[in-house]
Design an enzyme around this catalytic site. Structure first.
Site, mmCIF file in Angstrom:
data_model
loop_
_atom_site.group_PDB
_atom_site.id
_atom_site.type_symbol
_atom_site.label_atom_id
_atom_site.label_comp_id
_atom_site.label_asym_id
_atom_site.label_seq_id
_atom_site.Cartn_x
_atom_site.Cartn_y
_atom_site.Cartn_z
ATOM 1 N N TYR A 33 51.652 23.736 31.911
ATOM 2 C CA TYR A 33 50.774 24.304 32.940
ATOM 3 C C TYR A 33 49.608 23.408 33.342
ATOM 4 C CZ TYR A 33 53.470 28.452 31.881
ATOM 5 O OH TYR A 33 54.505 29.340 31.715
ATOM 6 N N HIS A 90 58.812 38.182 37.627
ATOM 7 C CA HIS A 90 60.228 38.364 37.312
ATOM 8 C C HIS A 90 60.583 39.829 37.049
ATOM 9 C CE1 HIS A 90 59.671 34.096 37.015
ATOM 10 N NE2 HIS A 90 58.848 34.235 35.991
ATOM 11 N N HIS A 150 53.633 29.093 41.988
ATOM 12 C CA HIS A 150 53.777 28.865 40.541
ATOM 13 C C HIS A 150 53.323 27.466 40.197
ATOM 14 C CE1 HIS A 150 55.897 32.594 40.063
ATOM 15 N NE2 HIS A 150 56.611 32.283 41.125
ATOM 16 N N SER A 206 54.323 25.802 37.461
ATOM 17 C CA SER A 206 55.494 25.073 36.951
ATOM 18 C C SER A 206 56.670 25.232 37.913
ATOM 19 C CB SER A 206 55.878 25.614 35.562
ATOM 20 O OG SER A 206 56.291 26.960 35.646
HETATM 21 O O1 CA2 Z 1 54.515 28.493 36.550
HETATM 22 C C1 CA2 Z 1 53.841 29.514 36.783
HETATM 23 O O2 CA2 Z 1 52.812 29.517 37.446
HETATM 24 C C2 CA2 Z 1 54.277 30.835 36.142
HETATM 25 O O3 CA2 Z 1 53.981 31.880 37.073
HETATM 26 C C3 CA2 Z 1 53.467 30.986 34.890
HETATM 27 C C4 CA2 Z 1 53.854 32.200 34.059
HETATM 28 C C5 CA2 Z 1 55.355 32.260 33.823
HETATM 29 O O4 CA2 Z 1 55.692 33.476 33.178
HETATM 30 C C6 CA2 Z 1 56.133 32.152 35.122
HETATM 31 O O5 CA2 Z 1 57.518 32.159 34.828
HETATM 32 C C7 CA2 Z 1 55.768 30.879 35.858
HETATM 33 C C8 CA2 Z 1 53.160 32.172 32.715
HETATM 34 C C9 CA2 Z 1 51.673 32.139 32.816
HETATM 35 C C10 CA2 Z 1 51.136 31.932 31.450
HETATM 36 O O6 CA2 Z 1 50.078 31.037 31.542
HETATM 37 C C11 CA2 Z 1 49.740 30.354 30.427
HETATM 38 C C12 CA2 Z 1 48.806 29.392 30.602
HETATM 39 C C13 CA2 Z 1 48.427 28.643 29.527
HETATM 40 C C14 CA2 Z 1 48.974 28.875 28.281
HETATM 41 C C15 CA2 Z 1 49.913 29.871 28.126
HETATM 42 C C16 CA2 Z 1 50.296 30.622 29.191
#
Ligand code: CA2
Length: 149
Positions: free
Chosen positions: A26, A83, A103, A105
């Protein structure tokens, strides 16, 4: 004079951890950095943003409902709710405001459950994989769409 466009920016669950965990996925920017980048990008185009993060689905729905009258559209990183959340989709559609799904990622290069979005077909566009720049690109696309309307 026409008032500036105002865009609501939603950050879903766990995005408050940005910059503190999983930087390899991220990036190293904090949520405050993301908010500053999108506010600066909006200001460049004479627009403004209001931002909100919650780990709670209902709080995100409540914020959409509370803010709808004040905004022209939304930039949405619904995180894990992307999702799963029919409630969030319903709230965005009910707002009758266009939204960009963003997003950090590249969700399509990750687990297959991240390839599905319950929001994407209702969005005006989707940007994924460019880190903080995904938000900026989503904002620009949304503002361009609002100008065309
Ligand atoms: O890539 C993205 O922006 C996501 O929306 C991020 C979500 C994930 O569930 C999606 O599939 C894609 C997760 C966000 C969690 O963010 C964190 C940031 C730092 C450390 C851990 C989690």
């Amino acid at each position: 004079m026409t008032p500036p466009r105002r865009i609501g920016v939603l950050h879903g669950p766990n995005l408050n951890l940005l910059g503190r965990r999983e930087p390899e996925i991220y990036g190293s920017a904090s949520l405050a950095d993301v908010d500053a980048a999108i506010a600066a990008a909006a200001a460049e185009q004479g627009a403004e943003v209001v931002t909100f993060q919650s780990n709670l689905e209902g709080a995100l729905v409540d914020w959409i409902q509370a803010r709808t009258a004040d905004v022209d559209g939304w930039v949405v990183n619904a995180a894990g709710f992307t999702h799963t959340s029919v409630a969030l989709r319903d709230a965005l559609v009910a707002s009758e405001r266009p939204f960009a799904e963003v997003h950090l990622s590249n969700v399509f290069a990750r687990e297959s459950f991240r390839h599905e979005s319950v929001l994407a077909d209702a969005a005006v566009g989707v940007v994924a994989g460019f880190g903080v720049t995904s938000y900026v690109l989503g904002l620009r696309g949304l503002l361009a769409r609002l100008e065309q309307a």
